[in-house]
Design an enzyme around this catalytic site. Structure first.
Site, PDB file in Angstrom:
ATOM      1  N   HIS A 152       0.714  -1.272   0.127  1.00 57.34           N
ATOM      2  CA  HIS A 152      -0.023   0.013   0.023  1.00 57.34           C
ATOM      3  C   HIS A 152       0.930   1.433  -0.095  1.00 57.34           C
ATOM      4  O   HIS A 152       2.194   1.145  -0.042  1.00 57.34           O
ATOM      5  CB  HIS A 152      -0.916  -0.016   1.200  1.00 57.34           C
ATOM      6  CG  HIS A 152      -0.504  -0.263   2.688  1.00 57.34           C
ATOM      7  ND1 HIS A 152       0.791   0.500   2.938  1.00 57.34           N
ATOM      8  CD2 HIS A 152      -0.363  -1.440   3.457  1.00 57.34           C
ATOM      9  CE1 HIS A 152       0.991   0.046   4.375  1.00 57.34           C
ATOM     10  NE2 HIS A 152       0.540  -1.193   4.282  1.00 57.34           N
ATOM     11  N   HIS A 161       4.066   1.433   2.188  1.00 59.39           N
ATOM     12  CA  HIS A 161       5.304   1.020   1.712  1.00 59.39           C
ATOM     13  C   HIS A 161       5.958   1.631   0.435  1.00 59.39           C
ATOM     14  O   HIS A 161       7.287   1.859   0.496  1.00 59.39           O
ATOM     15  CB  HIS A 161       4.936  -0.452   0.900  1.00 59.39           C
ATOM     16  CG  HIS A 161       4.472  -1.615   1.830  1.00 59.39           C
ATOM     17  ND1 HIS A 161       3.112  -2.097   1.696  1.00 59.39           N
ATOM     18  CD2 HIS A 161       5.064  -2.385   2.933  1.00 59.39           C
ATOM     19  CE1 HIS A 161       2.833  -2.836   2.641  1.00 59.39           C
ATOM     20  NE2 HIS A 161       4.068  -2.926   3.364  1.00 59.39           N
ATOM     21  N   GLY A 189       8.263   1.683   8.542  1.00 59.06           N
ATOM     22  CA  GLY A 189       7.349   2.638   8.805  1.00 59.06           C
ATOM     23  C   GLY A 189       7.234   2.863  10.372  1.00 59.06           C
ATOM     24  O   GLY A 189       7.330   1.653  11.048  1.00 59.06           O
ATOM     25  N   LYS A 226       4.693   3.178  12.078  1.00 53.97           N
ATOM     26  CA  LYS A 226       3.474   2.456  12.879  1.00 53.97           C
ATOM     27  C   LYS A 226       3.768   1.178  13.691  1.00 53.97           C
ATOM     28  O   LYS A 226       3.195   0.897  14.524  1.00 53.97           O
ATOM     29  CB  LYS A 226       2.552   1.882  11.523  1.00 53.97           C
ATOM     30  CG  LYS A 226       1.329   1.441  12.150  1.00 53.97           C
ATOM     31  CD  LYS A 226       0.228   0.944  11.037  1.00 53.97           C
ATOM     32  CE  LYS A 226       0.585  -0.293  10.437  1.00 53.97           C
ATOM     33  NZ  LYS A 226       0.364  -1.441  11.273  1.00 53.97           N
ATOM     34  N   GLN A 266       8.664  -2.970  16.605  1.00 50.62           N
ATOM     35  CA  GLN A 266       9.357  -3.426  15.489  1.00 50.62           C
ATOM     36  C   GLN A 266      10.500  -3.071  15.207  1.00 50.62           C
ATOM     37  O   GLN A 266      11.965  -3.280  15.054  1.00 50.62           O
ATOM     38  CB  GLN A 266       8.419  -3.942  14.363  1.00 50.62           C
ATOM     39  CG  GLN A 266       9.448  -4.346  13.179  1.00 50.62           C
ATOM     40  CD  GLN A 266       8.451  -4.824  11.896  1.00 50.62           C
ATOM     41  OE1 GLN A 266       7.940  -5.900  12.048  1.00 50.62           O
ATOM     42  NE2 GLN A 266       8.322  -4.168  10.967  1.00 50.62           N
ATOM     43  N   VAL A 313       1.797   6.584   7.205  1.00 54.67           N
ATOM     44  CA  VAL A 313       0.856   7.057   6.120  1.00 54.67           C
ATOM     45  C   VAL A 313      -0.367   6.690   6.414  1.00 54.67           C
ATOM     46  O   VAL A 313      -0.722   5.681   6.853  1.00 54.67           O
ATOM     47  CB  VAL A 313       1.209   6.397   4.817  1.00 54.67           C
ATOM     48  CG1 VAL A 313       0.383   7.167   3.600  1.00 54.67           C
ATOM     49  CG2 VAL A 313       2.814   6.895   4.528  1.00 54.67           C
ATOM     50  N   SER A 370      -2.386  -0.096   6.469  1.00 52.57           N
ATOM     51  CA  SER A 370      -1.785  -1.417   7.032  1.00 52.57           C
ATOM     52  C   SER A 370      -2.562  -2.709   6.063  1.00 52.57           C
ATOM     53  O   SER A 370      -3.876  -2.343   5.416  1.00 52.57           O
ATOM     54  CB  SER A 370      -2.304  -1.938   8.303  1.00 52.57           C
ATOM     55  OG  SER A 370      -2.383  -3.109   8.732  1.00 52.57           O
TER      56      SER A 370
HETATM   57  O1  PAF Z   1       6.711  -5.266   8.881  1.00 52.72           O
HETATM   58  C1  PAF Z   1       6.720  -6.062   8.014  1.00 52.72           C
HETATM   59  O2  PAF Z   1       5.806  -6.094   7.180  1.00 52.72           O
HETATM   60  C2  PAF Z   1       7.326  -7.454   8.602  1.00 52.72           C
HETATM   61  O3  PAF Z   1       7.294  -7.538   9.921  1.00 52.72           O
HETATM   62  C3  PAF Z   1       9.012  -7.563   7.832  1.00 52.72           C
HETATM   63  C4  PAF Z   1       9.609  -6.188   8.555  1.00 52.72           C
HETATM   64  C5  PAF Z   1       8.635  -7.182   6.435  1.00 52.72           C
HETATM   65  C6  PAF Z   1       9.346  -8.930   8.579  1.00 52.72           C
HETATM   66  O4  PAF Z   1       8.744  -9.877   7.662  1.00 52.72           O
END
Ligand code: PAF
Length: 293
Positions: A34, A37, A147, A149, A153, A176, A185
């Protein structure tokens, strides 16, 4: 755009690019792309002379109660979007290329991985850290884009990069949002129209937090209560957690002061679990917290 399926071919492609002194930027994804990305790719395009993306639906980061088989798969459309956005190389391996039989090594960033998302989704961050380390090792990027969001992570991956002396700079990019403020998402596609309407409550709750901050609230519990109150008005919403945490340790704080903090939310709308956050950092040269994307 070149599409590469094997680790050996990808490594050879990267080796050649590095020999030509290209600066590599990398955007790892699980597909179902989306605008969020695409914003990362546009940023990488500015910073780097070679832009790599990956699409790998990573089984290791899905728990037994999370339906990997239902995750949206839109490979052809993703390829079109990546091509239009100017990605040079897409790495799209099969699961057994990344996790061949006999695979036994996992990465766990202790402490940061157990709370919040880690408590609600046991093993999730172990799967994320493991696959991202493998992808970094294969793609060897100088910059990797994520990102905000997925704030926890990103923090975990930054810690992994520090602890393992990785030669990659993690670049954190703004969230975004849709017109009504819903953070983009891949999971938003699970929402029916009634749930989609209800999902804007996450943004309303964060707006309320912003208002409280602007009115001078510095007490974390007061902020948390104000957020919870807005969420409780939406009958389709069920709160998993609302927390105000230090942006480095991800431990709860009692008040908002000079250090950056996050207001973090995880909320079920129907069966779909959505996360969002507000990053609150002191304005440059001042002691007054301001929120940003
Ligand atoms: O954020 C994501 O889409 C996933 O956790 C990632 C970083 C691509 C790892 O699979």
């Amino acid at each position: 755009m070149e599409i590469i399926r094997t680790i050996s071919w990808m490594k050879e492609t990267v080796r050649q690019a590095r020999a030509e002194n290209h600066v590599g930027g990398f955007i790892p994804t699980m597909g179902a792309l989306h605008e969020g990305h695409l914003s990362l790719i546009r940023r990488a395009r500015v910073d780097c002379s070679r832009v790599y993306a990956s699409i790998f639906l990573n089984p290791a980061q899905f728990g037994p109660n999370e339906d990997l088989s239902k995750y949206p798969r839109t490979f052809e459309r993703d390829v079109e979007q990546l091509t239009d956005a100017g990605v040079d190389v897409l790495f799209a391996p099969e699961a057994n290329e990344i996790y061949p039989q006999g695979f036994h090594t996992y990465v766990n960033v202790e402490g940061l991985s157990e709370r919040l998302e880690g408590r609600s989704r046991p093993g999730h961050f172990r799967g994320v850290s493991t696959v991202v380390l493998k992808l970094f090792e294969i793609v060897q990027p100088q910059f990797a884009y994520f990102g905000r969001k997925d704030a926890q992570q990103v923090r975990i991956l930054q810690q992994m990069a520090i602890d393992l002396n990785l030669n990659v700079e993690i670049v954190v990019c703004p969230i975004v949002r849709e017109g009504d403020g819903l953070a983009l998402s891949s999971r938003n596609t699970y929402l029916n129209s009634e749930e989609r309407r209800a999902a804007s409550v996450l943004q309303h709750a964060l707006d309320e937090a912003r208002r409280e901050l602007n009115a001078g609230t510095r007490d974390a519990l007061q902020l948390q209560t104000a957020i919870g109150k807005v969420l409780s008005k939406e009958t389709l919403a069920r709160v998993d957690y609302v927390e105000i945490v230090d942006a480095e340790s991800f431990q709860p704080v009692s008040s908002i002061g000079a250090r950056p903090v996050y207001a973090l939310l995880a909320v079920f709308i129907g069966k779909t679990r959505l996360i969002d956050n507000l990053f609150i950092a002191p304005a440059a040269g001042q002691n007054v917290p301001v929120s940003s994307l």
